[in-house]
Design an enzyme around this catalytic site. Structure first.
Site, PDB file in Angstrom:
ATOM      1  N   HIS A   1       7.041 -12.930 -11.073  1.00  0.00           N
ATOM      2  CA  HIS A   1       5.741 -12.247 -10.962  1.00  0.00           C
ATOM      3  C   HIS A   1       5.376 -11.463 -12.230  1.00  0.00           C
ATOM      4  CE1 HIS A   1       6.260 -13.469  -6.912  1.00  0.00           C
ATOM      5  NE2 HIS A   1       6.931 -12.421  -6.475  1.00  0.00           N
TER       6      HIS A   1
ATOM      7  N   ASP B   1       4.066 -19.146  -7.319  1.00  0.00           N
ATOM      8  CA  ASP B   1       4.338 -17.746  -7.618  1.00  0.00           C
ATOM      9  C   ASP B   1       3.159 -17.046  -6.981  1.00  0.00           C
ATOM     10  OD1 ASP B   1       4.058 -15.166  -8.779  1.00  0.00           O
ATOM     11  OD2 ASP B   1       5.508 -15.764 -10.292  1.00  0.00           O
ATOM     12  N   HIS B   2       3.373 -16.395  -5.844  1.00  0.00           N
ATOM     13  CA  HIS B   2       2.192 -15.979  -5.070  1.00  0.00           C
ATOM     14  C   HIS B   2       1.324 -14.964  -5.816  1.00  0.00           C
ATOM     15  CE1 HIS B   2       4.641 -12.526  -3.692  1.00  0.00           C
ATOM     16  NE2 HIS B   2       3.511 -11.950  -3.391  1.00  0.00           N
TER      17      HIS B   2
HETATM   18  C1  BG6 Z   1       8.348 -11.410  -3.332  1.00  0.00           C
HETATM   19  C2  BG6 Z   1       9.683 -10.735  -3.479  1.00  0.00           C
HETATM   20  O1  BG6 Z   1       8.258 -12.524  -4.167  1.00  0.00           O
HETATM   21  O2  BG6 Z   1       7.310 -10.493  -3.657  1.00  0.00           O
HETATM   22  C3  BG6 Z   1       9.759  -9.506  -2.599  1.00  0.00           C
HETATM   23  O3  BG6 Z   1      10.713 -11.642  -3.118  1.00  0.00           O
HETATM   24  C4  BG6 Z   1       8.596  -8.581  -2.882  1.00  0.00           C
HETATM   25  O4  BG6 Z   1      10.981  -8.802  -2.821  1.00  0.00           O
HETATM   26  C5  BG6 Z   1       7.273  -9.349  -2.811  1.00  0.00           C
HETATM   27  O5  BG6 Z   1       8.611  -7.556  -1.899  1.00  0.00           O
HETATM   28  C6  BG6 Z   1       6.119  -8.472  -3.274  1.00  0.00           C
HETATM   29  O6  BG6 Z   1       4.913  -9.162  -3.060  1.00  0.00           O
HETATM   30  P1  BG6 Z   1       3.549  -8.373  -2.838  1.00  0.00           P
HETATM   31  O7  BG6 Z   1       2.514  -9.444  -2.754  1.00  0.00           O
HETATM   32  O8  BG6 Z   1       3.705  -7.611  -1.550  1.00  0.00           O
HETATM   33  O9  BG6 Z   1       3.386  -7.470  -4.013  1.00  0.00           O
END
Ligand code: BG6
Length: 491
Positions: free
Chosen positions: A239, A176-177
Site C-alpha cells: 500500500h 492492492d485495495h
Molecule cells: C490490509 C492489511 O491490506 O490493509 C491490514 O493486511 C490493514 O493489516 C488493512 O489493516 C488496512 O486497510 P484500510 O483500507 O482499512 O486502510
C-alpha cells in the site's frame, strides 16, 4: 483489452466463506447490483471447503450483507435478487477430480469468466493448474489474486511463476485495495489534470513529502498471519509503496494500464537502497505495548490472544525513502504506518519550498511554505494551505495560514464514495488492469523491502516500544527532526 462491462460474466469465487469474501467482496458485488452494473445473466459460483447447500449459503450471505452494508444502503429486495445469482460448490481445491463441477456449472461457456482467488497465496498455483488441467479456463479468463504475493522476492517469484505457467500477464489482476480507493485514484487526476500542480511537482518546488497510514486497531485476531508478516510486509511493501509511486511517478503518456505501470516501475527502480550503515538514520521499527485506544485500555502486541511472547515482529515502521532521479533528487519521502496509533488516518502531505526571498516578519518565517494535504481516509478530500494577510487594521502585514478546502462528501454531496473493492471488481469486469499491480512492480517492491528486513535480521536489534494510542516510538520523531522537520500533527 478493455471489455464491455455489460456483457454477462461468470465469477468463480474461491474462498467464498472466508473473511475477505464475506466482509468485502459480497458487499461490493451487492453494491454493483444496487447500482445496476451487474449484467443480466451474470452469475457467481461461491466455492469453499465447508459442507453446505446453495440455500444455506444464500441465507448466510443475506445476514452478512445486512451486517456489513450500511443500513441506508441495504435493500432486502436488491439483496434477494443479487443472491439468486449465487450458487455454492463444495470443493477440495487440491483435488483435480472436483473441478469438473466448475465446468458443468457454466450454462454459457462463452460468458466472460473471472476467477477470484480469495485464498492463501499457497493455493494460487494449485487452483491455476487444476483449472487448466480440467479445461475450466482459457486464454480469455481473468484471474484476481490478493496480496501478499509471497513474503519476499524469492517466494513472490515462485507464486508469480506458478500463475504465469497458466495465465498470461494480461489475464492477471493483482489486487492492492489502496488502488481502488477514490482519493488514491484522484491522485492521478490531481497531478495530471491540473497543470498548476504538474509544473510544481519536483525538487525545485517540493522540499519533502509525508505519507502516513495510521490505524487505531491492533491485530484483531490475525496474530498468526500478522506475526509472520509484520508491518513492513503487510503495509509498506504494497500500500505505502503504491502511494509513493503515484505521488512520484512521471506523467504517463496515456491512462492505459501499461503506461501507468511503466512509470510506477521506474520509481521503484530508482528507490535508493537502504544500506546497513544507514539504518539508524533512515528506518525505525516499533512494537506496541499496553496503552489506550479510543479511551479504553488495550493490551500490548505480546499480550494479544495467541501471541508468541518472544516475538520481535514490528507493528510500526517509519522510514525515509529517497528516489534517485532528476525529479526527486534531495527530496525525502517520510513514510509512516502502524497499528494501535491514536486514530485511523491516511494522508499525504506535500511540503512546498518557501519563496526564494522572504519579506515578511522574521518571526513568521516558519509559516512560509505551502502544503497540500491529501486525505485518503477518513473525510476524503484535499486542502491546500496557503498564506494570506491577517485581517484587521492593527495586523499590518502579519501572515496567517489557511486552507483552500475540498471535502468530497460536502462538495459533491450526492455522490456516494464507493468502497475500493466495488471499483476493483468493476474494473476486472471491464478487463481494465490500470488499478492492478503488475509482476515487476511486486518484485521491485520486494527487492527494496527485503534489504531492510535483512538489515534488521543481521543487526539483531529488537523493535522499539511504543504505548498503544501514541504516534509510535520517539525515535520516529527524532528521525524527522534530525532533518529540521516534523510530522504534520506535531508541527
Ligand atoms: C490490509 C492489511 O491490506 O490493509 C491490514 O493486511 C490493514 O493489516 C488493512 O489493516 C488496512 O486497510 P484500510 O483500507 O482499512 O486502510
Amino acid at each position: 483489452m478493455v471489455k464491455n462491462a455489460n456483457a454477462p460474466c461468470d465469477l468463480m469465487l474461491f474462498g467464498a466463506l472466508g473473511d475477505l469474501a464475506q466482509r468485502k467482496l459480497f458487499p461490493a458485488l451487492y453494491q454493483l447490483e444496487r447500482a445496476g452494473l451487474l449484467a443480466q445473466g451474470s452469475r457467481i459460483l461461491a466455492i469453499a471447503r465447508t459442507k453446505a447447500t446453495t440455500a444455506d449459503v444464500r441465507e448466510q450471505l443475506f445476514e452478512k450483507l445486512r451486517y456489513h452494508v450500511k443500513d441506508r444502503e441495504f435493500d432486502a429486495g436488491v439483496a434477494n435478487v443479487f443472491l439468486q445469482r449465487v450458487d455454492y460448490l463444495l470443493l477440495d481445491f487440491t483435488d483435480p477430480e472436483g473441478y469438473g463441477a466448475l465446468r458443468e456449472w457454466r450454462d454459457e461457456p462463452n460468458n466472460e469468466l473471472i476467477v477470484y482467488m480469495a485464498t492463501p497465496p499457497s493455493m494460487y498455483g494449485v487452483i491455476a493448474r487444476n483449472m487448466k488441467a480440467t479445461s475450466c479456463c482459457n486464454e480469455k479468463t481473468r484471474v484476481v489474486v490478493e496480496k501478499p504475493i509471497g513474503h519476499d522476492l524469492e517466494s513472490s517469484r515462485v507464486i508469480n511463476d506458478e500463475l504465469g505457467e497458466v495465465y498470461h500477464e494480461n489475464q492477471l489482476f493483482r489486487i492492492d485495495h489502496y488502488l481502488g480507493k477514490e482519493t488514491v485514484q484522484n491522485l492521478i487526476a490531481l497531478r495530471f489534470a491540473n497543470n498548476l500542480f504538474a509544473s510544481q511537482w519536483d525538487q525545485n518546488h517540493i522540499s519533502h513529502v509525508e505519507i502516513t497510514v495510521a490505524e487505531s486497531v491492533g491485530i484483531e485476531g490475525r496474530w498468526g498471519y500478522f506475526d509472520q508478516a509484520g508491518q513492513i510486509r503487510d503495509m509498506i511493501q504494497n500500500h505505502l509503496l503504491q502511494l509513493l509511486c503515484l505521488i512520484a511517478m512521471d506523467p504517463p503518456a496515456d491512462l492505459s494500464a501499461d503506461s501507468i505501470r511503466d512509470e510506477k516501475v521506474k520509481v521503484l527502480k530508482a528507490l535508493k537502497r537502504i544500506a546497513p550503515d544507514m539504518m539508524d538514520r533512515y528506518v525505525v521499527r516499533g512494537q506496541y505495548t499496553a496503552g489506550t485506544s479510543n479511551g479504553k485500555p488495550v493490551p500490548g502486541y505480546l499480550e494479544e490472544d495467541d501471541a508468541n511472547k518472544g516475538s520481535a515482529t514490528e507493528t510500526f515502521v517509519a522510514l525515509k525513502a529517497e528516489i534517485d532521479n532528476w525529479r526527486w533528487s534531495g527530496v525525502p519521502f517520510y513514510i509512516r504506518t502502524g497499528k494501535r496509533l491514536p486514530e485511523k488516518l491516511s494522508q499525504i502531505i506535500i511540503h512546498f519550498k518557501p519563496a526564494p526571498h522572504y519579506i515578511f516578519d522574521p518571526d513568521q518565517k516558519h509559516l512560509a511554505n505551502n502544503k497540500l494535504i491529501i486525505r485518503l481516509q477518513p473525510d476524503e478530500g484535499m486542502a491546500l494551505k496557503i498564506l494570506t494577510k491577517d485581517q484587521g487594521l492593527d495586523k499590518g502585514m502579519r501572515l496567517r495560514q489557511g486552507p483552500l478546502e475540498l471535502t468530497f462528501s460536502e462538495t459533491f454531496e450526492a455522490e456516494r464514495i464507493p468502497d475500493a473493492y466495488e471499483r476493483l471488481l468493476w474494473e476486472v469486469m471491464k478487463g481494465n488492469q490500470y488499478l492492478f499491480v503488475r509482476r515487476d512492480e511486486v518484485e521491485y517492491a520486494w527487492r527494496w523491502v527485503d534489504e531492510i528486513i535483512a538489515n534488521w535480521r543481521d543487526s539483531g536489534e529488537p523493535p522499539k516500544r511504543y504505548a498503544a494510542g501514541t504516534w509510535g516510538p520517539v525515535a520516529s520523531i527524532a528521525m524527522i527532526t534530525r532533518d529540521g522537520r516534523s510530522w504534520y500533527e506535531d508541527a
